[in-house]
Design an enzyme around this catalytic site. Sequence first.
Site, mmCIF file in Angstrom:
data_model
loop_
_atom_site.group_PDB
_atom_site.id
_atom_site.type_symbol
_atom_site.label_atom_id
_atom_site.label_comp_id
_atom_site.label_asym_id
_atom_site.label_seq_id
_atom_site.Cartn_x
_atom_site.Cartn_y
_atom_site.Cartn_z
ATOM 1 N N HIS A 306 0.859 -1.183 0.000
ATOM 2 C CA HIS A 306 0.000 0.000 0.000
ATOM 3 C C HIS A 306 0.891 1.227 0.000
ATOM 4 O O HIS A 306 1.949 1.215 0.626
ATOM 5 C CB HIS A 306 -0.898 0.004 1.245
ATOM 6 C CG HIS A 306 -2.044 0.935 1.115
ATOM 7 N ND1 HIS A 306 -1.946 2.270 1.391
ATOM 8 C CD2 HIS A 306 -3.313 0.717 0.691
ATOM 9 C CE1 HIS A 306 -3.117 2.834 1.160
ATOM 10 N NE2 HIS A 306 -3.970 1.930 0.723
ATOM 11 N N ASP A 364 -7.954 -5.550 0.327
ATOM 12 C CA ASP A 364 -8.455 -6.338 -0.797
ATOM 13 C C ASP A 364 -8.072 -7.799 -0.736
ATOM 14 O O ASP A 364 -8.582 -8.607 -1.499
ATOM 15 C CB ASP A 364 -7.942 -5.737 -2.114
ATOM 16 C CG ASP A 364 -8.602 -4.410 -2.385
ATOM 17 O OD1 ASP A 364 -9.769 -4.268 -2.007
ATOM 18 O OD2 ASP A 364 -7.952 -3.519 -2.955
HETATM 19 N N1 CMC Z 1 4.150 -7.505 -4.809
HETATM 20 C C1 CMC Z 1 5.494 -7.491 -4.992
HETATM 21 N N2 CMC Z 1 6.262 -6.393 -4.858
HETATM 22 C C2 CMC Z 1 5.646 -5.257 -4.555
HETATM 23 C C3 CMC Z 1 4.248 -5.177 -4.353
HETATM 24 C C4 CMC Z 1 3.504 -6.354 -4.487
HETATM 25 N N3 CMC Z 1 2.187 -6.351 -4.311
HETATM 26 N N4 CMC Z 1 3.899 -3.910 -4.069
HETATM 27 C C5 CMC Z 1 5.029 -3.190 -4.076
HETATM 28 N N5 CMC Z 1 6.093 -4.003 -4.365
HETATM 29 C C6 CMC Z 1 7.487 -3.607 -4.427
HETATM 30 C C7 CMC Z 1 7.802 -2.830 -5.703
HETATM 31 O O1 CMC Z 1 8.251 -3.678 -6.734
HETATM 32 C C8 CMC Z 1 8.866 -1.869 -5.244
HETATM 33 O O2 CMC Z 1 10.073 -2.566 -5.210
HETATM 34 P P1 CMC Z 1 11.468 -1.774 -5.540
HETATM 35 O O3 CMC Z 1 11.595 -0.709 -4.477
HETATM 36 O O4 CMC Z 1 12.506 -2.841 -5.423
HETATM 37 O O5 CMC Z 1 11.313 -1.206 -6.903
HETATM 38 C C9 CMC Z 1 8.491 -1.561 -3.792
HETATM 39 O O6 CMC Z 1 7.722 -2.696 -3.345
HETATM 40 C C10 CMC Z 1 7.663 -0.289 -3.620
HETATM 41 O O7 CMC Z 1 6.563 -0.362 -4.538
HETATM 42 P P2 CMC Z 1 5.917 0.888 -5.257
HETATM 43 O O8 CMC Z 1 5.246 0.429 -6.496
HETATM 44 O O9 CMC Z 1 6.936 1.975 -5.370
HETATM 45 O O10 CMC Z 1 4.860 1.322 -4.177
HETATM 46 P P3 CMC Z 1 3.607 2.221 -4.430
HETATM 47 O O11 CMC Z 1 3.349 2.907 -3.148
HETATM 48 O O12 CMC Z 1 3.798 3.059 -5.638
HETATM 49 O O13 CMC Z 1 2.476 1.158 -4.764
HETATM 50 C C11 CMC Z 1 0.604 -0.273 -4.631
HETATM 51 C C12 CMC Z 1 1.461 0.792 -3.917
HETATM 52 C C13 CMC Z 1 -0.624 -0.557 -3.764
HETATM 53 C C14 CMC Z 1 0.146 0.241 -5.977
HETATM 54 C C15 CMC Z 1 1.476 -1.569 -4.789
HETATM 55 O O14 CMC Z 1 1.881 -2.049 -3.533
HETATM 56 C C16 CMC Z 1 0.722 -2.646 -5.569
HETATM 57 O O15 CMC Z 1 0.749 -2.631 -6.809
HETATM 58 N N6 CMC Z 1 0.054 -3.608 -4.836
HETATM 59 C C17 CMC Z 1 -0.748 -4.614 -5.506
HETATM 60 C C18 CMC Z 1 -2.093 -4.004 -5.884
HETATM 61 C C19 CMC Z 1 -3.006 -3.827 -4.684
HETATM 62 O O16 CMC Z 1 -3.167 -4.721 -3.864
HETATM 63 N N7 CMC Z 1 -3.635 -2.648 -4.612
HETATM 64 C C20 CMC Z 1 -4.649 -2.346 -3.581
HETATM 65 C C21 CMC Z 1 -4.260 -1.235 -2.679
HETATM 66 S S1 CMC Z 1 -5.382 -1.127 -1.273
HETATM 67 C C22 CMC Z 1 -6.907 -0.656 -1.935
HETATM 68 C C23 CMC Z 1 -6.905 0.638 -2.665
HETATM 69 O O17 CMC Z 1 -6.266 1.602 -2.266
HETATM 70 O O18 CMC Z 1 -7.635 0.711 -3.658
#
Ligand code: CMC
Length: 430
Positions: A306, A364
């Site tokens: 998140h 989720d």
């Molecule tokens: N699985 C594997 N690696 C992950 C995941 C994941 N679900 N989420 C983040 N990472 C890694 C990512 O690869 C990155 O690694 P590095 O620093 O080595 O490049 C690091 O963690 C930070 O990720 P980010 O993409 O910079 O983080 P963000 O804050 O931009 O993204 C997120 C947040 C929710 C989009 C992401 O965690 C994600 O895609 N999760 C899966 C989708 C999900 O479950 N979304 C629902 C969120 S809760 C409900 C809502 O708000 O709608």
Amino acid sequence: MTEQSAKLNFGSTNAGLEMRSGTLGPDVIDVTSLYKQGGVFTYDPGFSSTASCESKITYIDGDEGILLHRGYPIDQLAERGDYLETCYLLLYGELPTQREKDDFVYRVTRHTMIHEQMSRFFTGFRRDAHPMAVMCGSVGALSAFYHDSTDIADPHQRMVASLRMVAKMPTIAAMAYKYHIGQPFVYPRNDLSYAENFLHMCFAVPCEPYRINPVLARAMDRIFILHADHEQNASTSTVRLAGSSGANPFACVAAGIACLWGPAHGGANEAALNMLMEIGSKDRIPEFIARAKDKNDPFRLMGFGHRVYKNYDPRAKIMQQTCHEVLDELGIKDDPLLEVAMELERIALTDEYFIEKKLYPNVDFYSGITLKALGFPTTMFTVLFAVARTVGWIAQWKEMIEDPHQRIGRPRQLYTGAPMRDYVSPEERG
Ligand code: CMC
């Protein structure tokens, strides 16, 4: 307001920036005057360090895993309150007295039907359309039906539009579902609670009575509470930005629905369940964990991570408990998806990669299994999120409109395209 100020020195500029404190959470450096003082913009794509507005509605402490609505912890609201009470709290700022609550429930309930002509609108969609596509179109169309509540300068019209949206969203969502599966629309029943009525409109058919299971209705209500608001997330910011131009609230909420649809946001519940089904059995989990860690593989564990929570999402805990209650009530023992989910969670919580990156299950992760057990197909999951989040969108929209300092949202950019150049006619382009 804090006494502190910040200094930013670059080149020959010594910019003095005011700092502000909220009741909770980090202080902010007010950079509004920065361009005037130094001719530079701040750069923060993805808004990791940017507070886009001032708000009194919802507070999240992502490191501690805390979520408060108007100061009340989400677990207390979910365990002791109900969804319409949470709606009142988000919209008016305080929990209602019993009289206020009765009056609010009455007013919402009297707006549950939609204009009859709107039902014909649905038949313009293909039956196999994704229900979120139908939601984007039909919620946007509300502004074509309710002209008497689109004057955003009139506080009465703003409140009527808000109540209409909270009241009609379940009806529209249920109609999108019924249309998708080819069953007749079921009209709302005002003797039922908000969650009961929604289950009734989704699962009743004209040929036999539909018995509402109170445990399932309570679970539905709790799912609505858990998704009601989440401060300045992508879809809420979309609603605020759309609303900042003076667009009507129905159009703004339609914009929010479009944003919510993406798999990184509200679409994650659908994606999380699809992922659990794809994994299928516990022995395949290591393969998927390895893929999630592989930098060259775009795969992510859906339902994990998140932007704000760097701790267990407080909603996920309640969701997990609700999931168990629903499966117990339905006598679903040894659900293979639940087994995969629990094992995946266990492994991820002990895996160095997930620990280091602070990737915990989010709301989720367990909501998909619960919604599937309630009888919803995966394509409806994000729709249910939209139903619940409508009150958050509308409360945030109202707060913005009622802010005397409100201006149109207009971000700037770091331009990296071609510098100015002269037009060249096609024959001279070489
Ligand atoms: N699985 C594997 N690696 C992950 C995941 C994941 N679900 N989420 C983040 N990472 C890694 C990512 O690869 C990155 O690694 P590095 O620093 O080595 O490049 C690091 O963690 C930070 O990720 P980010 O993409 O910079 O983080 P963000 O804050 O931009 O993204 C997120 C947040 C929710 C989009 C992401 O965690 C994600 O895609 N999760 C899966 C989708 C999900 O479950 N979304 C629902 C969120 S809760 C409900 C809502 O708000 O709608």
